[in-house]
Design a protein around this motif. Sequence first.
Motif, short mmCIF file in Angstrom:
data_model
loop_
_atom_site.label_atom_id
_atom_site.label_comp_id
_atom_site.label_asym_id
_atom_site.label_seq_id
_atom_site.Cartn_x
_atom_site.Cartn_y
_atom_site.Cartn_z
N LYS A 124 24.44 12.33 3.85
CA LYS A 124 23.65 12.12 2.63
C LYS A 124 22.86 10.81 2.63
O LYS A 124 21.82 10.71 1.97
N THR A 125 23.35 9.80 3.34
CA THR A 125 22.71 8.48 3.27
C THR A 125 22.33 7.93 4.63
O THR A 125 21.17 7.55 4.86
N ALA A 126 23.28 7.87 5.55
CA ALA A 126 23.05 7.14 6.80
C ALA A 126 22.15 7.89 7.78
O ALA A 126 21.50 7.27 8.62
N SER A 127 22.09 9.21 7.70
CA SER A 127 21.26 9.97 8.64
C SER A 127 19.80 9.55 8.55
O SER A 127 19.13 9.41 9.58
N LEU A 128 19.29 9.34 7.34
CA LEU A 128 17.89 8.93 7.19
C LEU A 128 17.67 7.54 7.78
O LEU A 128 16.68 7.30 8.48
N GLN A 169 12.64 0.64 -1.99
CA GLN A 169 11.90 0.82 -0.74
C GLN A 169 12.65 0.25 0.47
O GLN A 169 12.06 -0.25 1.42
N ILE A 170 13.98 0.37 0.44
CA ILE A 170 14.80 -0.18 1.53
C ILE A 170 14.52 0.55 2.84
O ILE A 170 14.38 -0.07 3.90
N ARG A 171 14.43 1.86 2.79
CA ARG A 171 14.26 2.64 4.02
C ARG A 171 12.93 2.36 4.70
O ARG A 171 12.90 2.10 5.91
N HIS A 222 0.82 -1.22 0.00
CA HIS A 222 0.00 0.00 0.00
C HIS A 222 0.84 1.26 0.00
O HIS A 222 0.29 2.37 -0.07
N MET A 223 2.16 1.12 0.08
CA MET A 223 3.04 2.27 0.29
C MET A 223 2.89 3.35 -0.78
O MET A 223 2.61 4.51 -0.49
N SER A 224 3.09 2.97 -2.04
CA SER A 224 3.06 3.97 -3.12
C SER A 224 1.69 4.62 -3.24
O SER A 224 1.60 5.84 -3.46
N ASP A 225 0.64 3.82 -3.08
CA ASP A 225 -0.72 4.36 -3.16
C ASP A 225 -0.97 5.37 -2.04
O ASP A 225 -1.51 6.46 -2.27
N THR A 279 9.58 8.58 5.34
CA THR A 279 10.98 8.34 4.98
C THR A 279 11.13 8.18 3.46
O THR A 279 12.09 8.67 2.87
N GLU A 280 10.17 7.51 2.84
CA GLU A 280 10.24 7.34 1.39
C GLU A 280 10.01 8.67 0.68
O GLU A 280 10.64 8.95 -0.35
#
Length: 463
Positions: A311-315, A100-102, A70-73, A208-209
């Motif tokens: 740039k990457t790990a903070s999220l 959708q790793i995060r 359901h994420m993208s919707d 997050t996405e």
Amino acid sequence: MLEWIKEPINASEIGLKESDLQGASAAELQNLELVNSESYEEVLKKAIKLVKKDMEGIDPIALVKEELGHMSDNISRLLESENPTLNKVAKYYFQSTGKQIRPLVVLLLSQAVNDMVKNRQEISASGAAGSSGLNAAGQQRSMDQEDYRFMDVSLFDNSLDNDSVVRDKLIRSALAEASNGKSMYLPTSNNGYGLVVLPPQRRLAEITELIHTASLIHDDIVDQAATRRGMPATHKVFGNKMAVLAGDFFLARASMSLARLRNPEVVELLATVIMDLVEGEFKQLGNSGSSKFNESELDVFNYYLQKTYLKTASLFANSSRATAILGNTSDKCAEVAYLFGKNLGIAFQLVDDLLDFTTTSKMVAGKPVQGADMKLGIATAPVLYAWQENPGVLGPLIARRFKEPDDCKIAWDLVHSGQALAKTRTLVHLYAEKAMASLCLLPPSPSRQALLNLTHSLIYRKF
């Protein structure tokens, strides 16, 4: 174990030979002993061995299949606007989903911490599971007694602001028509294990996405990338101005949804992520600290790793901490979640940096590879390790951002002729070990095993 996980890794000393240690200070030798400490490696190996069988038998995506489905919707409906052009631009990115790793990490970690709270387990100072089920105020936790509809209700009376009223009605109407509209404000447990994801944690995964996607849109404009997720990049389809506005819109809607979770600490954590993304981009534009190439190797590698974190790990790190907070866990659990996300995020980016030099395909995950970072003037870990071995040759190339015709080829050949790739792999493994060790501090659960499996699969992607 927790104190070892918190210790920084000295990337500049990876792969040093015994002869290279002559003249090193006592503090430097102590740091090396810590990184290569046999006792901690053995503890980790034993811990991983204990969970390996279960880890291999659990599919991470299967545990949160419905939520991801359901994420993208849901995100598209959160982006609902009166402006048809803005709707079209905003929803373009979600025509095809990314990895959708995060959000996957957020959802699995939600299940793990919620299971811990449900079973009244916590993390003691020694890292073992205890039996406390109380929050900092000494109150018993409850996961299913709250009315979660507050997530989509404005924090202030907006009845006098017609634009706000219209916007809220659009979003709430869109969410009500979602395929999971009836269950949007209910905890989900659909995996056969009784593992629960709370609605605010699901919304956090969506946020997050949104933040990640906004950063990709802006990065593609800065880098003038041609494709993303196997499609033309947003700015190539709609132009730079529209793409910038779309990225800003994503961040605005993410911030609004974040505020409505009504948790100031979580708001601050994700606001910090947005700030970190901008600061990280500025650091990257600074060419991995080229001004520091006349200083110590430690400064250069620290600059690179700090940029990688921003740039990457903070999220990864701050969304993981926020996940634990929304599960009403202890400060200790939130700290462990943060350390897991931080180390996973850095290792994840280091693998991407490796793939830029080792993959044989022209495209990976819908984006071009093979020296792509150097073509943008960016020096990543493999280049820095090659520079460490050939400072006189690579230093000037990095400083001028590989602008001369043969610069990229020279750097490429030096990366592949020495120990640069092997040293980068070693650095990946060190961060991966710390990420997996963090997970081993959480009580056993199918979600913990799935996170171990996910970490292993992300780190051992094809080099």
